[in-house]
Design an enzyme around this catalytic site. Structure first.
Site, PDB file in Angstrom:
ATOM      1  N   ARG A 244      42.731  49.096  41.279  1.00  0.00           N
ATOM      2  CA  ARG A 244      41.423  48.447  41.168  1.00  0.00           C
ATOM      3  C   ARG A 244      40.535  49.032  42.252  1.00  0.00           C
ATOM      4  O   ARG A 244      40.992  49.276  43.382  1.00  0.00           O
ATOM      5  CB  ARG A 244      41.535  46.929  41.375  1.00  0.00           C
ATOM      6  CG  ARG A 244      42.109  46.172  40.198  1.00  0.00           C
ATOM      7  CD  ARG A 244      41.142  46.093  39.006  1.00  0.00           C
ATOM      8  NE  ARG A 244      41.692  45.328  37.905  1.00  0.00           N
ATOM      9  CZ  ARG A 244      42.338  45.840  36.858  1.00  0.00           C
ATOM     10  NH1 ARG A 244      42.514  47.142  36.758  1.00  0.00           N
ATOM     11  NH2 ARG A 244      42.783  45.051  35.895  1.00  0.00           N
ATOM     12  N   GLU A 273      32.358  48.515  39.070  1.00  0.00           N
ATOM     13  CA  GLU A 273      32.288  49.141  37.733  1.00  0.00           C
ATOM     14  C   GLU A 273      31.280  48.410  36.850  1.00  0.00           C
ATOM     15  O   GLU A 273      31.233  47.177  36.905  1.00  0.00           O
ATOM     16  CB  GLU A 273      33.659  49.074  37.057  1.00  0.00           C
ATOM     17  CG  GLU A 273      34.689  49.910  37.744  1.00  0.00           C
ATOM     18  CD  GLU A 273      36.078  49.774  37.112  1.00  0.00           C
ATOM     19  OE1 GLU A 273      36.181  49.301  35.958  1.00  0.00           O
ATOM     20  OE2 GLU A 273      37.039  50.163  37.773  1.00  0.00           O
ATOM     21  N   HIS A 291      37.763  54.397  34.145  1.00  0.00           N
ATOM     22  CA  HIS A 291      38.748  53.334  33.880  1.00  0.00           C
ATOM     23  C   HIS A 291      39.379  53.498  32.481  1.00  0.00           C
ATOM     24  O   HIS A 291      39.206  52.651  31.611  1.00  0.00           O
ATOM     25  CB  HIS A 291      38.100  51.944  34.014  1.00  0.00           C
ATOM     26  CG  HIS A 291      39.106  50.870  34.283  1.00  0.00           C
ATOM     27  ND1 HIS A 291      38.833  49.749  35.031  1.00  0.00           N
ATOM     28  CD2 HIS A 291      40.415  50.742  33.900  1.00  0.00           C
ATOM     29  CE1 HIS A 291      39.910  48.978  35.096  1.00  0.00           C
ATOM     30  NE2 HIS A 291      40.884  49.570  34.408  1.00  0.00           N
TER      31      HIS A 291
HETATM   32  N1  LIG Z   1      43.516  52.021  35.620  1.00  0.00           N
HETATM   33  C1  LIG Z   1      43.911  51.222  34.658  1.00  0.00           C
HETATM   34  O1  LIG Z   1      43.457  51.287  33.524  1.00  0.00           O
HETATM   35  C2  LIG Z   1      44.974  50.196  34.942  1.00  0.00           C
HETATM   36  C3  LIG Z   1      45.909  49.881  33.934  1.00  0.00           C
HETATM   37  C4  LIG Z   1      46.902  48.949  34.202  1.00  0.00           C
HETATM   38  C5  LIG Z   1      46.991  48.366  35.464  1.00  0.00           C
HETATM   39  N2  LIG Z   1      46.067  48.699  36.415  1.00  0.00           N
HETATM   40  C6  LIG Z   1      46.184  48.108  37.773  1.00  0.00           C
HETATM   41  O2  LIG Z   1      47.411  48.528  38.323  1.00  0.00           O
HETATM   42  C7  LIG Z   1      47.981  47.448  39.060  1.00  0.00           C
HETATM   43  C8  LIG Z   1      49.496  47.618  39.115  1.00  0.00           C
HETATM   44  O3  LIG Z   1      50.026  47.432  37.806  1.00  0.00           O
HETATM   45  P1  LIG Z   1      51.606  47.339  37.570  1.00  0.00           P
HETATM   46  O4  LIG Z   1      51.787  47.087  36.101  1.00  0.00           O
HETATM   47  O5  LIG Z   1      52.321  48.471  38.215  1.00  0.00           O
HETATM   48  O6  LIG Z   1      51.922  45.990  38.378  1.00  0.00           O
HETATM   49  P2  LIG Z   1      53.333  45.527  38.971  1.00  0.00           P
HETATM   50  O7  LIG Z   1      53.203  44.074  39.238  1.00  0.00           O
HETATM   51  O8  LIG Z   1      54.439  46.010  38.106  1.00  0.00           O
HETATM   52  O9  LIG Z   1      53.426  46.323  40.360  1.00  0.00           O
HETATM   53  C9  LIG Z   1      52.627  46.029  41.466  1.00  0.00           C
HETATM   54  C10 LIG Z   1      53.452  46.305  42.707  1.00  0.00           C
HETATM   55  O10 LIG Z   1      52.619  46.132  43.859  1.00  0.00           O
HETATM   56  C11 LIG Z   1      53.386  45.492  44.848  1.00  0.00           C
HETATM   57  N3  LIG Z   1      52.508  44.862  45.823  1.00  0.00           N
HETATM   58  C12 LIG Z   1      51.913  43.636  45.748  1.00  0.00           C
HETATM   59  N4  LIG Z   1      51.187  43.429  46.869  1.00  0.00           N
HETATM   60  C13 LIG Z   1      51.347  44.522  47.651  1.00  0.00           C
HETATM   61  C14 LIG Z   1      50.877  44.885  48.929  1.00  0.00           C
HETATM   62  N5  LIG Z   1      50.078  44.072  49.648  1.00  0.00           N
HETATM   63  N6  LIG Z   1      51.244  46.087  49.441  1.00  0.00           N
HETATM   64  C15 LIG Z   1      52.049  46.917  48.733  1.00  0.00           C
HETATM   65  N7  LIG Z   1      52.526  46.610  47.517  1.00  0.00           N
HETATM   66  C16 LIG Z   1      52.174  45.438  46.984  1.00  0.00           C
HETATM   67  C17 LIG Z   1      54.270  44.515  44.092  1.00  0.00           C
HETATM   68  O11 LIG Z   1      55.401  44.150  44.857  1.00  0.00           O
HETATM   69  C18 LIG Z   1      54.641  45.355  42.873  1.00  0.00           C
HETATM   70  O12 LIG Z   1      55.801  46.108  43.113  1.00  0.00           O
HETATM   71  C19 LIG Z   1      47.534  46.194  38.284  1.00  0.00           C
HETATM   72  O13 LIG Z   1      47.475  45.065  39.139  1.00  0.00           O
HETATM   73  C20 LIG Z   1      46.180  46.586  37.744  1.00  0.00           C
HETATM   74  O14 LIG Z   1      45.157  46.105  38.586  1.00  0.00           O
HETATM   75  C21 LIG Z   1      45.068  49.591  36.180  1.00  0.00           C
END
Ligand SMILES: NC(=O)c1ccc[n+]([C@@H]2O[C@H](COP(=O)([O-])OP(=O)(O)OC[C@H]3O[C@@H](n4cnc5c(N)ncnc54)[C@H](O)[C@@H]3O)[C@@H](O)[C@H]2O)c1
Length: 332
Positions: A244, A273, A291
């Site tokens: 994000r 955005e 995005h």
């Molecule tokens: N660009 C895009 O189109 C798109 C698509 C999907 C997801 N996303 C973003 O990607 C993010 C991650 O998605 P995901 O499916 O891998 O989620 P996920 O929940 O599988 O993984 C997130 C990871 O971040 C870790 N985490 C949480 N807080 C943290 C911190 N303070 N420091 C370090 N690590 C931390 C968690 O322990 C977890 O392992 C989503 O939250 C979303 O905002 C973006």
């Protein structure tokens, strides 16, 4: 017996048949309130018996796009489940939902490969500085404007947030002979870490050649990559963000690019955005995407079906399949 009422906030694009099939177990409504005020009135009227909501990522101005405390206060007492289409659910105030007894689900897993493909494209695009090379060609200068760039092989990739997407990026990066390390609030099991080294936040900043941001946006992670964090990084670091925009203080990134602390960046997401900081648009060292992480037919259809499966489970079994981490303790 009357069927439970389910409200769609947004649009089903690819899984229309699966959505229609839900009518076997639920009465389906599509939100047609045209303003926020009308929506709040409708929540006390025609939507006052809704039990579950299918919620899509929408333009901020659409009624129900942002599920904040004001809206949550207006939700009817019958509403117990919000099934969000997206892995990131920062537009839903999950803490306020929890206080009102509403459980939220998201779409982990299905998003991982498509978003990791975009992450890897941005890692390679930023390291190899493909954007100036492409513009050089289009300006008729062939490769005279293409910088001498950097190879991925042997570079240390630091993954901040190694969940579904971070792990999928790790697998891809290892195919390019990158060395992987990660930081999460807690270390992963050896099986999930799969050879990536666990490091502290500061160590990840100080020792990574490329930093990939893959953590959720919340009050703790907003601007976690700020001026102080950039100061701790290696000179010439590469930053890639598919998580994000607001994880990074965008002004601090622009400054770090100008001072060459950050050599290049690859960004799919932005703080405000669809507006993008002009300092990013103007800088050829930044490769930009609007995005598009999950913007493929296959992935979007899988995500829609995953949300529909959560709605079905809410209606038939009064529980969700993909409860967000903040709500897991509430359902056990
Ligand atoms: N660009 C895009 O189109 C798109 C698509 C999907 C997801 N996303 C973003 O990607 C993010 C991650 O998605 P995901 O499916 O891998 O989620 P996920 O929940 O599988 O993984 C997130 C990871 O971040 C870790 N985490 C949480 N807080 C943290 C911190 N303070 N420091 C370090 N690590 C931390 C968690 O322990 C977890 O392992 C989503 O939250 C979303 O905002 C973006």
């Amino acid at each position: 017996m009357t069927k439970p009422h389910v409200l769609l906030l947004g649009e089903i694009v690819h899984a229309k048949a699966e959505w229609e099939a839900l009518s076997e177990v639920a009465t389906l409504s599509v939100c047609d309130s045209s303003t926020k005020e009308e929506f709040i009135r409708d929540l006390a009227g025609k939507y006052s018996d809704v039990m579950a909501v299918y919620h899509c990522h929408m333009k901020d101005a659409k009624p129900g796009a942002i599920i904040n405390k004001e809206l949550i206060d207006a939700l009817p007492p019958s509403l117990k489940f919000i099934c969000h289409n997206g892995a990131g659910y920062d537009m839903v105030d999950v803490n306020a939902c929890a206080k009102k007894g509403i459980i939220v689900s998201n779409t982990p897993g299905t998003v991982s490969d498509a978003t990791a493909d975009v992450g890897m494209f941005l890692i390679l695009g930023a390291l190899r500085e493909f954007y100036p090379a492409m513009t050089s060609l289009r300006k008729g200068k062939w490769n005279m404007g293409a910088p001498i760039s950097r190879d991925p092989e042997g570079k240390v990739l630091g993954i901040l947030g190694m969940g579904g997407i971070g792990s999928a990026i790790k697998r891809r990066a290892e195919g390019f002979d990158m060395i992987t390390q990660y930081h999460n609030p807690e270390p992963l099991s050896d099986e999930l870490a799969a050879g990536a080294k666990y490091v502290s936040f500061d160590e990840l900043l100080a020792t990574s050649d490329v930093i990939s941001l893959n953590l959720p946006l919340n009050a703790q992670t907003r601007h976690i990559i700020n001026k102080d964090a950039f100061a701790k990084m290696k000179d010439g670091v590469v930053i890639v963000n598919t998580a994000r925009g607001a994880i990074i203080d965008e002004q601090a990134l622009v400054d770090a690019l100008e001072s060459r602390k950050v050599r290049c960046a690859g960004l799919d997401v932005f703080e405000a955005e669809p507006q993008i900081h002009p300092g990013l648009v103007a800088n050829e060292k930044v490769i930009l995407l609007p995005h598009v992480g999950t913007r493929t037919y296959e992935t979007q259809k899988k995500m829609e079906i995953q949300v529909i499966n959560n709605v079905r489970s809410a209606v038939t079994e009064a529980k969700l399949l993909n409860v967000v981490p903040e709500h897991i303790s509430l359902v056990h």
